[in-house]
Design a protein around this motif. Structure first.
Motif, PDB file in Angstrom:
ATOM      1  N   TRP A  46       0.858  -1.184   0.000  1.00  0.00           N
ATOM      2  CA  TRP A  46       0.000   0.000   0.000  1.00  0.00           C
ATOM      3  C   TRP A  46       0.898   1.238   0.000  1.00  0.00           C
ATOM      4  O   TRP A  46       0.692   2.183   0.764  1.00  0.00           O
ATOM      5  N   GLU A  62       0.288   3.668   3.187  1.00  0.00           N
ATOM      6  CA  GLU A  62      -1.000   3.614   3.887  1.00  0.00           C
ATOM      7  C   GLU A  62      -0.974   2.415   4.827  1.00  0.00           C
ATOM      8  O   GLU A  62      -0.667   1.298   4.409  1.00  0.00           O
ATOM      9  N   ARG A  63      -1.267   2.689   6.079  1.00  0.00           N
ATOM     10  CA  ARG A  63      -1.237   1.633   7.102  1.00  0.00           C
ATOM     11  C   ARG A  63       0.145   0.985   7.198  1.00  0.00           C
ATOM     12  O   ARG A  63       0.255  -0.227   7.435  1.00  0.00           O
ATOM     13  N   VAL A 105      -3.673   0.227  -3.134  1.00  0.00           N
ATOM     14  CA  VAL A 105      -4.968  -0.014  -3.794  1.00  0.00           C
ATOM     15  C   VAL A 105      -5.763   1.278  -3.982  1.00  0.00           C
ATOM     16  O   VAL A 105      -6.610   1.358  -4.866  1.00  0.00           O
ATOM     17  N   ASN A 106      -5.501   2.249  -3.113  1.00  0.00           N
ATOM     18  CA  ASN A 106      -6.067   3.579  -3.346  1.00  0.00           C
ATOM     19  C   ASN A 106      -5.098   4.279  -4.290  1.00  0.00           C
ATOM     20  O   ASN A 106      -4.051   4.772  -3.872  1.00  0.00           O
ATOM     21  N   LYS A 112      -9.418  -1.614  -6.742  1.00  0.00           N
ATOM     22  CA  LYS A 112     -10.371  -1.272  -5.683  1.00  0.00           C
ATOM     23  C   LYS A 112     -11.372  -0.312  -6.315  1.00  0.00           C
ATOM     24  O   LYS A 112     -11.041   0.841  -6.583  1.00  0.00           O
ATOM     25  N   GLU A 116     -15.047   2.972  -0.662  1.00  0.00           N
ATOM     26  CA  GLU A 116     -14.476   4.097   0.076  1.00  0.00           C
ATOM     27  C   GLU A 116     -14.130   5.257  -0.854  1.00  0.00           C
ATOM     28  O   GLU A 116     -13.009   5.734  -0.893  1.00  0.00           O
ATOM     29  N   ARG A 172     -11.127  -6.419  -6.086  1.00  0.00           N
ATOM     30  CA  ARG A 172     -11.388  -6.502  -4.646  1.00  0.00           C
ATOM     31  C   ARG A 172     -12.888  -6.457  -4.327  1.00  0.00           C
ATOM     32  O   ARG A 172     -13.650  -5.743  -4.974  1.00  0.00           O
ATOM     33  N   PHE A 207     -14.019  -5.559  -1.371  1.00  0.00           N
ATOM     34  CA  PHE A 207     -14.182  -4.668  -0.210  1.00  0.00           C
ATOM     35  C   PHE A 207     -15.084  -3.505  -0.614  1.00  0.00           C
ATOM     36  O   PHE A 207     -14.687  -2.353  -0.658  1.00  0.00           O
ATOM     37  N   LYS A 219     -11.335 -10.137   1.485  1.00  0.00           N
ATOM     38  CA  LYS A 219     -10.699 -10.067   2.806  1.00  0.00           C
ATOM     39  C   LYS A 219     -11.137 -11.253   3.660  1.00  0.00           C
ATOM     40  O   LYS A 219     -12.262 -11.725   3.531  1.00  0.00           O
ATOM     41  N   ASP A 258     -13.163  -5.865   8.478  1.00  0.00           N
ATOM     42  CA  ASP A 258     -11.895  -5.249   8.100  1.00  0.00           C
ATOM     43  C   ASP A 258     -10.737  -5.634   9.017  1.00  0.00           C
ATOM     44  O   ASP A 258     -10.293  -4.812   9.812  1.00  0.00           O
ATOM     45  N   GLU A 290      -2.594  -3.056  11.147  1.00  0.00           N
ATOM     46  CA  GLU A 290      -3.445  -1.874  11.289  1.00  0.00           C
ATOM     47  C   GLU A 290      -4.262  -1.885  12.584  1.00  0.00           C
ATOM     48  O   GLU A 290      -4.235  -0.931  13.346  1.00  0.00           O
ATOM     49  N   TYR A 291      -4.998  -2.967  12.790  1.00  0.00           N
ATOM     50  CA  TYR A 291      -5.874  -3.043  13.961  1.00  0.00           C
ATOM     51  C   TYR A 291      -5.284  -3.937  15.043  1.00  0.00           C
ATOM     52  O   TYR A 291      -5.959  -4.285  16.004  1.00  0.00           O
ATOM     53  N   HIS A 333      -6.288   4.699  13.751  1.00  0.00           N
ATOM     54  CA  HIS A 333      -6.632   3.377  14.281  1.00  0.00           C
ATOM     55  C   HIS A 333      -5.693   2.830  15.348  1.00  0.00           C
ATOM     56  O   HIS A 333      -5.629   1.628  15.564  1.00  0.00           O
TER      57      HIS A 333
HETATM   58  C1  GCU Z   1      -9.133  -0.374   5.500  1.00  0.00           C
HETATM   59  C2  GCU Z   1      -7.989   0.571   5.707  1.00  0.00           C
HETATM   60  C3  GCU Z   1      -7.806   1.492   4.539  1.00  0.00           C
HETATM   61  C4  GCU Z   1      -7.742   0.686   3.249  1.00  0.00           C
HETATM   62  C5  GCU Z   1      -8.944  -0.214   3.141  1.00  0.00           C
HETATM   63  C6  GCU Z   1      -8.865  -1.174   1.953  1.00  0.00           C
HETATM   64  O1  GCU Z   1     -10.342   0.324   5.559  1.00  0.00           O
HETATM   65  O2  GCU Z   1      -8.188   1.299   6.877  1.00  0.00           O
HETATM   66  O3  GCU Z   1      -6.622   2.206   4.741  1.00  0.00           O
HETATM   67  O4  GCU Z   1      -7.672   1.526   2.153  1.00  0.00           O
HETATM   68  O5  GCU Z   1      -9.031  -1.012   4.271  1.00  0.00           O
HETATM   69  O6  GCU Z   1      -8.578  -2.340   2.197  1.00  0.00           O
HETATM   70  O7  GCU Z   1      -9.078  -0.797   0.827  1.00  0.00           O
END
Ligand code: GCU
Length: 683
Positions: free
Chosen positions: A155, A163-164, A205-206, A286, A290, A323, A325, A364, A369, A397-398, A532
């Protein structure tokens, strides 16, 4: 000074003199009569590893001598000894499998792969045996990876942030371009190949503005250079792409997947990408998730969207990892029929059979998540005609963000062994995603990786075990947690029994400890929004971006039953539906994931929900303290830099677990008004 940079490829000196003498009788001549880039890597790794461990230079030859040969061979090798040793084992091998076999008479060891990739994996296995001090006298091993795709997802953003990410900056990017020095990427590729990883994306992925350009002539030459490095280690490069590239890059004004111009643009784009990287793996997408663009904008579904890309990649054997998600991240708390856990199944299950056969749905492990505990996604096994790939999250992350110790192999094993009942008893998740249950064309496992440019790669040195264990586990999901852990600890810290025992125990207990002092009984979250990290019970409860626990004066938990709740339990196969639907059979650790109960509800363990919350939070803190003390006892037994580094993290965890304990306990004491039976301090 040992910073942990070598990870598990430390190749330190041996402690057992007898074994060392034995190894010396084997490791004299390296025999290889063919050439390929990957065979070159295998040879280089073996020579380097043996040099480091035994302080001996292997003599290289294309012919076997009288004795003491280490032979690297494939099905094309024409050496008599090879043919004899392989015998009829070769038919048992798949494209990436290998045989390791000792010939006692000539003191030789054969590393045989059907292809050169098998040889590379076999070499790393051989080095692992030596590093963990296993005798080679009677070795006869036939290994095949159980999963076809064994991937990682980075990421990483091109500005260098991750990210994360909890281990520094990206090893690929900085300041919106590629890093200058690629040597670290090669070191990374070695680590990955040694655990059998065969594919990776390098970007988030973003896919933001700059990263959208990775598939243009501006960056493709650099992407190709990275692909070159990975290729030598048997790893295919993939990219995450922006679904709306036709708008940002193509100037088309639409990303409608059924639009002829859009389809044409992607076909041309695929040609261009493959002109730079002939073995490009494919893309991860993705979409409609989101706030990312996707086919929904055009009234199309996810089969339309993914098939459009799949059609473009098909002529080059590229694949689309799409994905699942996909959920409404702005759900309204008043509407109790909306449930994020339902979303993936609701969106994708009805499309089974409509995807092209080079599309894989990337799912996932859980429907929410990557929580410390949640149900297993009911999509696994529910789509017989659609390729599936499972997504884990190695980056914590979590689960403590690599400041807390949380060894995830036990969690992943539970998930892989989860009985879906898709084809009756004996239908675990692992047989869905290894492609055997429905004979998927493509399938496997992927994960969000935990690596950055910290000297030890993963922030917490012990978090390396999650990456190592991930690779080993997806190579063979039947390996036990104990086997995997034992390998990692020995390769990373040596074979001293006290060290092995202590580190193993720390790792094996860590998931349960983390779970104890964080969110209880499967309910999830209770973290600070955005980053988080750290406790905040209502952090998301009253936020627009809702993820709910529904705690009030009487009780807590999410009613996901068919009878009175969101109906999520109905997405499982019938055996699991009734198992989770009934409060009698639903296991304690997932109770609040499936049911809303009063604080006084008695758990199977015999205590009430509220008393369970208090007990586990006090215990969790004590156990986090014990983790630290266990590690402290290794002073002088683990080299200084790594010792101090881990100690600092364990101190932080021990301290920070108290904050979790106090905030959670106080919150629930005030909500419920029920005191702790043991009268411990609750603020
Ligand atoms: C979680 C995560 C995000 C990520 C998202 C994903 O929500 O907090 O940072 O972009 O998963 O898997 O796309």
């Amino acid at each position: 000074e040992n910073t942990g940079y070598e990870g598990w490829l430390r190749f330190s000196k041996l402690t057992n003199a007898n074994l060392e003498a034995e190894y010396r009788t084997f490791f004299k001549r390296l025999v290889m009569s063919e050439e390929s880039e990957i065979l070159g890597t295998a040879k280089e790794e073996l020579v380097k590893g043996i040099q480091a461990i035994l302080d001996t230079s292997l003599e290289c030859s294309d012919q076997a001598g009288q004795a003491s040969n280490i032979i690297l061979a494939t099905q094309n090798t024409k050496i008599d000894l090879v043919t004899t040793l392989v015998g009829d084992h070769s038919s048992q091998l798949n494209e990436e499998g290998y045989i390791l076999k000792t010939d006692k008479e000539t003191h030789s060891v054969l590393v045989y792969g059907k292809t050169d990739k098998g040889v590379l994996y076999g070499v790393f296995h051989l080095l692992r045996l030596v590093q963990t001090e296993v005798s080679l006298v009677d070795i006869e091993i036939v290994e095949n990876p159980k999963n076809q795709l064994r991937m990682l997802n980075h990421w990483d953003n091109m500005d260098g942030s991750i990210e994360r990410g909890y281990a520094g900056k990206s090893i690929f990017f900085e300041d919106n371009r590629f890093v200058e020095d690629f040597s670290r990427i090669k070191d990374y590729a070695r680590l990955l190949a040694s655990i059998g990883i065969n594919g990776t994306t390098i970007n988030n992925v973003n896919v933001h503005e700059v990263e959208t350009n990775l598939i243009t002539e501006e960056f493709l030459p650099d992407v190709a250079r990275v692909a070159d490095i990975f290729r030598a280690y048997g790893i295919k490069l993939f990219l995450s792409v922006n679904y709306a590239s036709t708008i940002q890059l193509g100037g088309l004004g639409t990303a409608d997947p059924l639009d002829e111009n859009v389809r044409h643009w992607w076909k041309e784009k695929a040609k261009e990408i493959y002109s730079y990287i002939p073995d490009f793996g494919g893309v991860v997408v993705k979409a409609d998730s989101e706030h990312r663009p996707g086919p929904f904008t055009y009234g199309r579904n996810h089969a339309d969207g993914s098939n459009m890309l799949a059609e473009a990649l098909e002529p080059f054997d590229g694949i689309v990892l799409w994905r699942c998600f996909v959920y409404n991240c702005l759900q309204d708390w008043r509407d109790r029929s909306i449930d994020r856990a339902r979303a993936a199944y609701d969106h994708f299950k009805p499309l089974d059979g409509q995807f092209k056969d080079n599309v894989l749905l990337q799912i996932k492990n859980g429907p929410m998540d990557f929580q410390v505990r949640e149900g297993v996604s009911p999509l696994f096994g529910a789509m017989p005609s659609t390729n599936q790939i499972l997504e884990f999250q190695i980056t914590q992350e979590y689960t403590g963000q690599q400041r807390h110790l949380c060894y995830l192999i036990p969690q992943w094993k539970e998930i892989l062994d989860f009985e879906t009942y898709a084809k009756g008893e004996g239908s675990p998740v692992k047989s869905v995603v290894d492609g055997s249950m429905y004979e998927y064309k493509y399938s496997g496992i992927t994960a969000v990786v935990n690596v950055g440019n910290d000297m030890n790669w993963t922030g917490h040195t012990l978090a390396q075990a999650n990456l190592y264990g991930y690779g080993r586990l997806i190579w063979n999901p039947d390996l036990s947690t104990e086997e995997i852990t034992n390998e990692w600890v020995k390769a990373t810290f040596g074979v001293d029994p006290q060290v092995v025992e202590t580190v193993t125990e720390m790792l094996l207990k860590s998931w349960s400890i983390y779970e104890k002092y964080t969110s209880p009984l499967g309910v999830g979250w209770m973290v600070n929004p955005n980053h988080h990290y750290g406790p905040n019970v209502d952090g998301y409860e009253y936020d627009r971006w809702g993820t709910y626990h529904f705690a009030d004066l009487q009780g807590i938990g999410v009613d996901r039953t068919v009878a009175t709740g969101t109906g999520y339990t109905g997405q499982y196969f019938p055996e699991n539906t009734s198992f989770y639907e009934s409060i009698e059979t639903c296991p304690d650790e997932l109770l609040l994931f499936f049911h809303h109960v009063p604080y006084t509800h008695q758990l199977k363990s015999g205590v009430s929900v509220i008393q369970h919350i208090y007990n586990t939070h006090f215990e969790g803190v004590e156990e986090a303290e014990e983790l630290k003390n266990r590690w402290l006892a290794l002073e002088g037994k683990v080299d200084d830099v790594r010792f101090r580094h881990v100690l600092a993290r364990q101190e932080e965890q021990a301290e920070h677990s108290k904050e979790w304990r106090d905030i959670i306990n106080t919150y629930f004491y005030r909500k419920s008004g029920i005191a702790d039976e043991l009268n411990r301090t609750i603020y």
